[in-house]
Design an enzyme around this catalytic site. Structure first.
Site, PDB file in Angstrom:
ATOM      1  N   ARG A 223      41.889 -28.684  19.502  1.00  5.63           N
ATOM      2  CA  ARG A 223      40.647 -29.370  19.135  1.00  5.63           C
ATOM      3  C   ARG A 223      40.381 -29.149  17.646  1.00  5.63           C
ATOM      4  NH1 ARG A 223      41.190 -31.893  23.121  1.00  5.63           N
ATOM      5  NH2 ARG A 223      39.817 -32.035  24.929  1.00  5.63           N
ATOM      6  N   HIS A 271      44.795 -37.788  17.527  1.00  4.61           N
ATOM      7  CA  HIS A 271      44.510 -37.221  18.856  1.00  4.61           C
ATOM      8  C   HIS A 271      45.352 -37.922  19.931  1.00  4.61           C
ATOM      9  CE1 HIS A 271      41.264 -34.930  21.311  1.00  4.61           C
ATOM     10  NE2 HIS A 271      42.378 -35.075  22.028  1.00  4.61           N
TER      11      HIS A 271
HETATM   12  P1  NAP Z   1      44.079 -23.671  30.053  1.00  6.58           P
HETATM   13  O1  NAP Z   1      45.133 -23.805  31.106  1.00  6.58           O
HETATM   14  O2  NAP Z   1      42.674 -23.460  30.449  1.00  6.58           O
HETATM   15  O3  NAP Z   1      44.578 -22.465  29.107  1.00  6.58           O
HETATM   16  C1  NAP Z   1      43.790 -21.884  28.152  1.00  6.58           C
HETATM   17  C2  NAP Z   1      44.522 -20.694  27.530  1.00  6.58           C
HETATM   18  O4  NAP Z   1      43.785 -20.257  26.394  1.00  6.58           O
HETATM   19  C3  NAP Z   1      44.639 -19.501  28.484  1.00  6.58           C
HETATM   20  O5  NAP Z   1      45.878 -18.860  28.302  1.00  6.58           O
HETATM   21  C4  NAP Z   1      43.503 -18.589  28.004  1.00  6.58           C
HETATM   22  O6  NAP Z   1      43.717 -17.213  28.220  1.00  6.58           O
HETATM   23  C5  NAP Z   1      43.544 -18.860  26.534  1.00  6.58           C
HETATM   24  N1  NAP Z   1      42.258 -18.498  25.913  1.00  6.58           N
HETATM   25  C6  NAP Z   1      41.035 -19.008  26.155  1.00  6.58           C
HETATM   26  N2  NAP Z   1      40.123 -18.391  25.406  1.00  6.58           N
HETATM   27  C7  NAP Z   1      40.780 -17.465  24.682  1.00  6.58           C
HETATM   28  C8  NAP Z   1      40.376 -16.505  23.733  1.00  6.58           C
HETATM   29  N3  NAP Z   1      39.091 -16.352  23.373  1.00  6.58           N
HETATM   30  N4  NAP Z   1      41.322 -15.711  23.186  1.00  6.58           N
HETATM   31  C9  NAP Z   1      42.620 -15.819  23.563  1.00  6.58           C
HETATM   32  N5  NAP Z   1      43.076 -16.715  24.466  1.00  6.58           N
HETATM   33  C10 NAP Z   1      42.153 -17.535  25.017  1.00  6.58           C
HETATM   34  O7  NAP Z   1      44.082 -24.944  29.097  1.00  6.58           O
HETATM   35  P2  NAP Z   1      45.227 -26.061  28.936  1.00  6.58           P
HETATM   36  O8  NAP Z   1      45.209 -26.984  30.085  1.00  6.58           O
HETATM   37  O9  NAP Z   1      46.501 -25.391  28.568  1.00  6.58           O
HETATM   38  O10 NAP Z   1      44.648 -26.881  27.684  1.00  6.58           O
HETATM   39  C11 NAP Z   1      44.393 -26.263  26.434  1.00  6.58           C
HETATM   40  C12 NAP Z   1      43.636 -27.202  25.516  1.00  6.58           C
HETATM   41  O11 NAP Z   1      44.505 -28.207  24.994  1.00  6.58           O
HETATM   42  C13 NAP Z   1      42.529 -28.027  26.167  1.00  6.58           C
HETATM   43  O12 NAP Z   1      41.374 -27.263  26.365  1.00  6.58           O
HETATM   44  C14 NAP Z   1      42.321 -29.125  25.153  1.00  6.58           C
HETATM   45  O13 NAP Z   1      41.365 -28.737  24.195  1.00  6.58           O
HETATM   46  C15 NAP Z   1      43.682 -29.238  24.459  1.00  6.58           C
HETATM   47  N6  NAP Z   1      44.321 -30.550  24.713  1.00  6.58           N
HETATM   48  C16 NAP Z   1      44.591 -31.357  23.657  1.00  6.58           C
HETATM   49  C17 NAP Z   1      45.199 -32.571  23.862  1.00  6.58           C
HETATM   50  C18 NAP Z   1      45.554 -33.467  22.712  1.00  6.58           C
HETATM   51  O14 NAP Z   1      45.979 -34.595  22.939  1.00  6.58           O
HETATM   52  N7  NAP Z   1      45.437 -33.016  21.481  1.00  6.58           N
HETATM   53  C19 NAP Z   1      45.538 -32.974  25.150  1.00  6.58           C
HETATM   54  C20 NAP Z   1      45.237 -32.135  26.209  1.00  6.58           C
HETATM   55  C21 NAP Z   1      44.626 -30.905  25.984  1.00  6.58           C
HETATM   56  P3  NAP Z   1      43.894 -16.594  29.711  1.00  6.58           P
HETATM   57  O15 NAP Z   1      45.290 -16.993  30.110  1.00  6.58           O
HETATM   58  O16 NAP Z   1      43.738 -15.147  29.511  1.00  6.58           O
HETATM   59  O17 NAP Z   1      42.825 -17.248  30.553  1.00  6.58           O
HETATM   60  C1  GLV Z   2      42.706 -34.523  25.598  1.00  5.54           C
HETATM   61  O1  GLV Z   2      42.428 -34.141  24.510  1.00  5.54           O
HETATM   62  C2  GLV Z   2      42.449 -33.801  26.808  1.00  5.54           C
HETATM   63  O2  GLV Z   2      41.676 -32.839  26.781  1.00  5.54           O
HETATM   64  O3  GLV Z   2      43.023 -34.184  27.844  1.00  5.54           O
END
Ligand code: NAP
Ligand code: GLV
Length: 308
Positions: A223, A271
């Site tokens: 983000r 994005h």
């Molecule tokens: P997720 O499964 O919820 O994983 C989040 C990870 O971040 C977990 O490993 C968590 O730690 C860690 N985390 C959270 N807060 C933290 C902190 N304060 N310090 C250290 N580690 C922390 O999320 P995801 O599905 O992988 O998605 C991640 C993000 O990608 C989304 O929230 C979104 O913003 C972004 N995204 C972007 C796009 C794009 O097109 N650019 C698309 C999709 C998603 P723990 O393992 O200890 O819980």
């Molecule tokens: C895109 O940014 C998503 O959160 O799926």
């Protein structure tokens, strides 16, 4: 009992067709045609309608149509409402592609070669194998772990950092603030795949950049709010960072004239690192609804107190 969808019509049409075929007992409605609002138990949206509690008194689950949930005001949602982020293989695969492309580009110095080309300069730099490049992924969730697995397959020396300890084969793992310094000190290419929460807003700042080896580079596919923009510009200016690939910005789009647009060492994409894929996401939603029916825990449940 109905499932309400609020989002782009094209994806809704694919979901409606799959629901009708695979879960015909659950009517699928398109916002704002909600029918009997008291029947709405499930809502899938990026931006939910206002006053959820009053409008849908029997709502049980809010599904985010994307992986992120930072677009929701979690504190304003009805207290007992379960919030579920999108976990689906199409979205994960596209993110892995993007991160691999970005890391390979930085590893092979493509931003520098692009700059040289624009100057008409033919100059080689040493060619190094992936195994000599240390990649560090912040966030070892669904996307971070999948990206790390793919980077490892490409031969990179991989590490991940998360809030709690994770153990993945072949990946060095670091946890929490106490191990952040060691994680950064061994990271040549830093990839951010953290959720945006009050704790992670502004995390990509001078302190982080200065803890990386000089000349390191950055990929932000999470983000825009993670990045402190003036700190990135200053780190590139000093040579502490050599390049950055940013898929996300704040605001989106960036205003015309913003220094990122024409910066030679910043590559921007609008994005598009990944996106929910309608067909595979429908399967994931249906699976989760079946789990709900069976009283099993759902995939992607958000801990509202943690913000992700
Ligand atoms: P997720 O499964 O919820 O994983 C989040 C990870 O971040 C977990 O490993 C968590 O730690 C860690 N985390 C959270 N807060 C933290 C902190 N304060 N310090 C250290 N580690 C922390 O999320 P995801 O599905 O992988 O998605 C991640 C993000 O990608 C989304 O929230 C979104 O913003 C972004 N995204 C972007 C796009 C794009 O097109 N650019 C698309 C999709 C998603 P723990 O393992 O200890 O819980
Ligand atoms: C895109 O940014 C998503 O959160 O799926």
């Amino acid at each position: 009992m109905t499932f309400l969808y609020k989002g782009p019509a094209q994806r809704g049409a694919i979901w409606a067709e799959q629901f009708a075929r695979k879960m015909p007992q659950l009517p699928f409605c398109f916002w704002p045609d909600v029918g009997d609002a008291a029947q709405v138990r499930f809502l899938a949206a990026w931006e939910p309608p206002a006053r959820l509690e009053e409008t849908f008194p029997n709502l049980e689950i809010l599904f985010s149509v994307g992986a992120g949930v930072d677009q929701f005001d979690l504190s304003a949602l009805p207290p007992g409402l379960q919030v579920v982020r999108m976990v689906e293989p199409g979205l994960t695969a596209c993110m892995c592609e993007y991160v691999s492309w970005a890391v390979l580009s930085l590893h092979r110095g493509i931003p520098q070669y692009r700059e040289q080309q624009q100057r008409g300069e033919w100059k080689e730099h040493p060619v190094r194998p992936a195994s000599s490049r240390r990649v560090g992924v912040m966030g070892m969730g669904t996307l971070g772990r999948a990206a790390l697995a793919q980077l490892r397959q490409l031969g990179f020396d991989c590490a991940g950092w998360s809030r709690s300890r994770r153990n993945d084969p072949g990946i060095r793992t670091f946890a929490g603030e106490a191990e952040l310094g060691d994680f950064l000190a061994r990271t040549d290419i830093l990839v951010c795949l953290l959720p945006l929460t009050p704790e992670t807003r502004g995390i990509l700042d001078r302190r982080i950049f200065d803890a990386l080896p000089p000349g390191a580079s950055l990929v932000n596919a999470a983000r825009g709010g993670h990045l402190v923009q003036p700190d990135l510009l200053a780190a590139l200016e000093r040579g502490q960072l050599s390049a950055a690939i940013l898929d996300v910005c704040e605001p989106e789009p960036l205003p015309q004239g913003h220094p990122f647009w024409n910066h030679p060492r910043i590559w921007l994409t609008p994005h598009v690192a990944s996106a929910t894929q309608a067909e595979t996401a429908a399967e994931a939603l249906l699976d989760n609804l079946r789990r709900h029916d069976a009283g099993l825990p759902l995939e992607g449940v958000v801990d509202r107190s943690q913000g992700y």
